[in-house]
Write an enzyme that holds these catalytic residues in place. Structure first.
Site, PDB file in Angstrom:
ATOM      1  N   ASP A  18       0.860  -1.194   0.000  1.00 22.44           N
ATOM      2  CA  ASP A  18       0.000   0.000   0.000  1.00 22.44           C
ATOM      3  C   ASP A  18       0.896   1.243   0.000  1.00 22.44           C
ATOM      4  O   ASP A  18       0.592   2.265  -0.640  1.00 22.44           O
ATOM      5  CB  ASP A  18      -0.916  -0.006   1.242  1.00 22.44           C
ATOM      6  CG  ASP A  18      -2.276   0.589   0.961  1.00 22.44           C
ATOM      7  OD1 ASP A  18      -2.302   1.707   0.448  1.00 22.44           O
ATOM      8  OD2 ASP A  18      -3.307  -0.044   1.257  1.00 22.44           O
ATOM      9  N   HIS A  21       1.980   3.125  -3.252  1.00 17.11           N
ATOM     10  CA  HIS A  21       1.221   4.268  -3.799  1.00 17.11           C
ATOM     11  C   HIS A  21       1.843   5.585  -3.314  1.00 17.11           C
ATOM     12  O   HIS A  21       1.953   6.547  -4.055  1.00 17.11           O
ATOM     13  CB  HIS A  21      -0.232   4.248  -3.308  1.00 17.11           C
ATOM     14  CG  HIS A  21      -1.060   3.110  -3.812  1.00 17.11           C
ATOM     15  ND1 HIS A  21      -1.351   2.931  -5.138  1.00 17.11           N
ATOM     16  CD2 HIS A  21      -1.703   2.101  -3.150  1.00 17.11           C
ATOM     17  CE1 HIS A  21      -2.144   1.872  -5.278  1.00 17.11           C
ATOM     18  NE2 HIS A  21      -2.357   1.341  -4.086  1.00 17.11           N
ATOM     19  N   HIS A 198      -8.886  -4.184   6.754  1.00 14.58           N
ATOM     20  CA  HIS A 198      -7.859  -3.298   6.193  1.00 14.58           C
ATOM     21  C   HIS A 198      -8.417  -1.884   6.213  1.00 14.58           C
ATOM     22  O   HIS A 198      -9.496  -1.650   5.651  1.00 14.58           O
ATOM     23  CB  HIS A 198      -7.558  -3.748   4.755  1.00 14.58           C
ATOM     24  CG  HIS A 198      -6.649  -2.849   3.970  1.00 14.58           C
ATOM     25  ND1 HIS A 198      -5.307  -3.105   3.788  1.00 14.58           N
ATOM     26  CD2 HIS A 198      -6.892  -1.700   3.276  1.00 14.58           C
ATOM     27  CE1 HIS A 198      -4.760  -2.164   3.020  1.00 14.58           C
ATOM     28  NE2 HIS A 198      -5.707  -1.295   2.697  1.00 14.58           N
ATOM     29  N   HIS A 200      -7.948   2.592   6.116  1.00  9.64           N
ATOM     30  CA  HIS A 200      -7.190   3.802   5.763  1.00  9.64           C
ATOM     31  C   HIS A 200      -7.596   4.892   6.743  1.00  9.64           C
ATOM     32  O   HIS A 200      -8.757   4.976   7.143  1.00  9.64           O
ATOM     33  CB  HIS A 200      -7.452   4.221   4.308  1.00  9.64           C
ATOM     34  CG  HIS A 200      -6.665   3.392   3.344  1.00  9.64           C
ATOM     35  ND1 HIS A 200      -5.407   3.743   2.923  1.00  9.64           N
ATOM     36  CD2 HIS A 200      -6.934   2.196   2.774  1.00  9.64           C
ATOM     37  CE1 HIS A 200      -4.936   2.810   2.100  1.00  9.64           C
ATOM     38  NE2 HIS A 200      -5.848   1.848   1.993  1.00  9.64           N
ATOM     39  N   TYR A 289     -11.498   6.024  -3.320  1.00  5.51           N
ATOM     40  CA  TYR A 289     -10.315   5.171  -3.286  1.00  5.51           C
ATOM     41  C   TYR A 289      -9.051   5.913  -2.851  1.00  5.51           C
ATOM     42  O   TYR A 289      -8.649   6.886  -3.503  1.00  5.51           O
ATOM     43  CB  TYR A 289     -10.090   4.755  -4.742  1.00  5.51           C
ATOM     44  CG  TYR A 289      -9.870   3.308  -4.930  1.00  5.51           C
ATOM     45  CD1 TYR A 289     -10.911   2.423  -4.796  1.00  5.51           C
ATOM     46  CD2 TYR A 289      -8.609   2.837  -5.263  1.00  5.51           C
ATOM     47  CE1 TYR A 289     -10.702   1.088  -4.991  1.00  5.51           C
ATOM     48  CE2 TYR A 289      -8.402   1.500  -5.457  1.00  5.51           C
ATOM     49  CZ  TYR A 289      -9.450   0.636  -5.318  1.00  5.51           C
ATOM     50  OH  TYR A 289      -9.236  -0.679  -5.499  1.00  5.51           O
TER      51      TYR A 289
HETATM   52  C1  LIG Z   1      -5.445  -0.502  -5.910  1.00  6.09           C
HETATM   53  C2  LIG Z   1      -5.410  -1.599  -4.905  1.00  6.09           C
HETATM   54  C3  LIG Z   1      -5.668  -1.033  -3.536  1.00  6.09           C
HETATM   55  O1  LIG Z   1      -4.616  -0.177  -3.164  1.00  6.09           O
HETATM   56  C4  LIG Z   1      -5.882  -2.153  -2.564  1.00  6.09           C
HETATM   57  C5  LIG Z   1      -6.056  -1.596  -1.222  1.00  6.09           C
HETATM   58  O2  LIG Z   1      -5.149  -1.577  -0.413  1.00  6.09           O
HETATM   59  C6  LIG Z   1      -7.326  -0.956  -0.877  1.00  6.09           C
HETATM   60  O3  LIG Z   1      -8.321  -1.103  -1.613  1.00  6.09           O
HETATM   61  O4  LIG Z   1      -7.353  -0.271   0.162  1.00  6.09           O
HETATM   62 MN   LIG Z   2      -5.318   0.023   1.024  1.00 10.76          MN
END
Ligand SMILES: CC[C@H](O)CC(=O)C(=O)O
Ligand SMILES: [Mn+2]
Length: 338
Positions: A18, A21, A198, A200, A289
């Site tokens: 991750d 990115h 998972h 963010h 996203y």
């Molecule tokens: C583009 C894939 C993405 O980064 C996967 C991920 O970690 C998410 O959806 O949070």
């Molecule tokens: Mn992610």
């Protein structure tokens, strides 16, 4: 801490995937080796290494990697004594061929990631991973964007294809605490396999939401050291380990070693510090996203548009991963209409 599962918790460290990115996919072999070795020594269970968009992600659309991810995977495998190396695969970006290559280099598990309503496209990759003898896990992205019943139905599909765990993936960092609770609870009630989470940190909820997921029975938990991940980054691994330790949950991970590697090995590779700023906060707020952040900033600069307006419009259009070209379209049309 009261937990709705007696399974041990496994941490998957995602700063080298991750976090790709956040460094525009510019990791070097040396950085991956050094960080993986330190994570392995600290006792982290699984370490994910791939392009940020998963195997095969190095393209003009998603951003070219500085180094072929297979070389990074090879270096990471060589740096481990106990940890397993994981890879991410988004069907359509990565293929079974690349999965086989990663497996031959020593990757032990794969997370097959699809949009939350598209689990059916994960079937052949999950079957292939099981046939290879890898651990095969399903990763339902943008989990905030579908009703709980849809999430459950899609997770059931992944389990039926052989997924040994299914993740609630809060790609946009948009889930509120009670939404995490209801999602993890519903999956626990409906599936026999493990549940993962998972997060963010775009709304500053990553650690809190992760604790709720663990309470409700999630056992596969993602974190990124120093929050090195897309957007405002992920659940900060060293903070989570410290909090869980205070709550009486021993993960077998050495907190001091984790703190040291965060400071000495991970912080120096950061091009920018993942933080809650107007861009990442707008993503959590609009449900966009996290990996779109750098793309939206670049498009904003190019077309003279506020990246927040681009992100909010992407949220309205319910853009999904893989639609990075739409970011440029949105920026261009906003600039025309202003
Ligand atoms: C583009 C894939 C993405 O980064 C996967 C991920 O970690 C998410 O959806 O949070
Ligand atoms: Mn992610």
């Amino acid at each position: 801490m009261k937990r709705n599962s007696s399974e041990p918790i496994r941490i998957t460290e995602v700063c080298l995937r991750d976090g790709s990115h956040a460094v525009a996919h510019q990791f070097t072999v040396e950085q991956v080796s050094t960080i993986t070795r330190a994570l392995d020594e600290a006792g982290v269970h699984d370490i994910e290494v791939s392009h940020g968009d998963g195997l095969g992600g190095s393209t003009i659309q998603y951003g070219r990697s500085l180094v072929d991810e297979m070389k990074l995977i090879e270096a990471a495998v060589a740096a481990c004594t106990q940890a397993r190396i994981a890879v991410l695969l988004l069907p359509g970006i990565g293929t079974v061929q690349e999965l086989k290559q990663a497996h031959a280099l020593g990757a032990g598990l794969v997370r097959v990631a699809t949009h939350v309503t598209e689990a059916d496209v994960s079937a052949q990759h999950l079957y292939a991973a099981r046939e290879l003898g890898m651990e095969a896990l399903g990763f339902l992205m943008m989990a905030h964007s579908a009703p709980v019943e849809v999430l459950v139905e899609q997770a059931r599909l992944m389990e039926s294809y052989g997924a040994q765990a299914v993740y609630v993936t809060d790609s946009a960092g948009a889930l509120l605490p009670e939404q995490v609770r209801e999602r993890v609870k519903a999956l626990r009630g409906a599936l026999s396999c493990e549940i993962g989470f998972h997060a963010h940190n775009n709304l500053s909820l990553a650690v809190a939401n992760t604790l709720i997921a663990i309470e409700e029975g999630a056992t596969r938990i993602d974190g990124s050291v120093r929050c090195l991940g897309a957007g405002a980054g992920n659940t900060q691994t060293e903070a989570l380990v410290a909090v869980l330790d205070r709550m009486g949950v021993d993960l077998g991970i050495d907190l001091y070693k984790l703190m040291d590697l965060a400071e000495d090995k991970v912080a120096p590779v950061m091009h920018r510090v993942p933080e809650i700023n107007k861009g990442s906060l707008a993503m959590g707020y609009a449900g966009v996203y996290s990996s779109f952040l750098l793309h939206a900033e670049r498009a904003g600069k190019r077309f003279g548009v506020d990246p927040r307006d681009i992100l909010l419009e992407l949220g309205r259009r319910k853009a999904v991963g893989g639609q990075e070209d739409l970011i440029v379209d949105v920026a261009a049309s906003l600039s025309r209409s202003s």
